[in-house]
Design an enzyme around this catalytic site. Structure first.
Site, PDB file in Angstrom:
ATOM      1  N   HIS A  27      -1.362   7.874   1.857  1.00 43.05           N
ATOM      2  CA  HIS A  27      -1.097   8.567   3.071  1.00 43.05           C
ATOM      3  C   HIS A  27      -2.045   7.458   4.167  1.00 43.05           C
ATOM      4  O   HIS A  27      -2.123   7.683   5.322  1.00 43.05           O
ATOM      5  CB  HIS A  27      -2.008   9.698   3.045  1.00 43.05           C
ATOM      6  N   HIS A  28      -2.728   6.114   3.600  1.00 42.62           N
ATOM      7  CA  HIS A  28      -3.204   5.410   4.544  1.00 42.62           C
ATOM      8  C   HIS A  28      -4.415   5.970   5.229  1.00 42.62           C
ATOM      9  O   HIS A  28      -4.643   5.370   6.449  1.00 42.62           O
ATOM     10  CB  HIS A  28      -2.175   4.609   5.195  1.00 42.62           C
ATOM     11  N   CYS A  29      -4.984   6.967   4.726  1.00 38.10           N
ATOM     12  CA  CYS A  29      -6.274   7.565   5.561  1.00 38.10           C
ATOM     13  C   CYS A  29      -5.666   8.099   6.859  1.00 38.10           C
ATOM     14  O   CYS A  29      -6.481   8.046   8.022  1.00 38.10           O
ATOM     15  CB  CYS A  29      -7.282   6.726   5.757  1.00 38.10           C
ATOM     16  N   ALA A  30      -4.438   8.295   7.205  1.00 38.56           N
ATOM     17  CA  ALA A  30      -3.762   8.753   8.317  1.00 38.56           C
ATOM     18  C   ALA A  30      -2.754   9.920   8.187  1.00 38.56           C
ATOM     19  O   ALA A  30      -1.531   9.707   8.672  1.00 38.56           O
ATOM     20  CB  ALA A  30      -3.115   7.690   8.626  1.00 38.56           C
ATOM     21  N   ARG A  70       0.864  -1.097   0.122  1.00 34.07           N
ATOM     22  CA  ARG A  70       0.083  -0.079   0.002  1.00 34.07           C
ATOM     23  C   ARG A  70       0.869   1.254  -0.032  1.00 34.07           C
ATOM     24  O   ARG A  70       1.921   1.368   0.694  1.00 34.07           O
ATOM     25  CB  ARG A  70      -0.700  -0.116   1.204  1.00 34.07           C
TER      26      ARG A  70
END
Length: 255
Positions: free
Chosen positions: A211-214, A208
């Site tokens: 921004h990894h939803c973070a 992946r």
């Protein structure tokens, strides 16, 4: 997570606490038991988001004493579009229904509607039968392999990956939590994370990248995005060796 800051954030207006069991960017296992104890000392219920933890480490909701625990099916080798919600009986009995439909109705007249007791109260309409069966088989698979065996295997892979990747000049490993699940977050200065992800994809390696939803978590460490290999029960050291070769090739192209 800074626990002293967490306690300072609690005010008389605080009604509910929701926290991730595991950080999906760095793999950090948060000290949720202490968080729950602090919240409960103020009479506040706690929901644990276990999507990132349920497939990697043992979960005991009674030991944790969380009021609610949720997870997604596709995070534990099951189908997408289904998950589970655990709740303490006393809280489920207090909560109103959130959808209308068959199965959650006890009695209906022109004048009033009486709803079923939990858990039926929250199962409006025809359930997602096929995916529920698929999730059941996935949970059986994890039980058969043994969560402790999975945890040990993934830990071995993660430590091996960190050791090998750290030897590649031009790559920065992001974060080094004391307690973690099988996540490695890295950055290659001079090339964007999505581009690294595309180059690895051409080598047959799935990671992946983004921004990894973070975004707040990454920005706190000075990054916008990262590349995140994640290891599971089916991965091997040979695959990590392939990842290291591919990353080395990418770094050489950049520099």
């Amino acid at each position: 997570m800074i626990l002293s800051d967490f306690e300072r954030l609690i005010t008389p207006k605080t009604k509910f606490v929701s926290v991730g069991h595991v950080n999906n960017t760095f793999g950090t296992i948060n000290d949720v038991k202490t968080i729950i104890q602090i919240a409960h000392s103020h009479g506040i219920p706690v929901l644990l988001d276990g999507a990132q933890s349920v497939a990697h480490t043992k979960i005991d909701v009674q030991d944790l004493d969380c009021d609610f625990f949720v997870f997604s099916g596709h995070k534990i080798y099951g189908p997408s579009g289904i998950g589970a919600v655990y709740g303490k009986k006393e809280w489920l009995e207090k909560l109103p229904h959130w959808q209308g439909g068959g199965n959650m109705i006890k009695d209906v007249t022109i004048e009033k509607t009486e709803f079923n007791a939990p858990p039926a109260r929250f199962e409006a309409g025809t359930p997602n039968i096929a995916d529920a069966i698929g999730l059941g088989y996935a949970l059986d698979f994890v039980s058969k392999v043994g969560i402790h065996n999975i945890e040990h295997h993934e830990h071995d892979l993660t430590e091996y990956a960190r050791e090998q990747i750290a030897r590649i000049s031009g790559i920065k490993l992001i974060g080094n939590p004391r307690r973690r699940v099988s996540v490695v977050s890295l950055d290659i200065p001079g090339i964007s994370a999505p581009e690294v992800g595309q180059l690895l994809d051409k080598e047959g390696i799935a990671v992946r990248a983004g921004h990894h939803c973070a975004q707040p978590a990454l920005r706190a460490l000075g990054y916008e995005m990262s590349v995140r290999p994640t290891f599971a029960v089916y991965n091997t050291r040979d695959e990590i060796d392939s990842l290291v070769i591919a990353l080395t090739k990418i770094v050489q192209q950049v520099h």
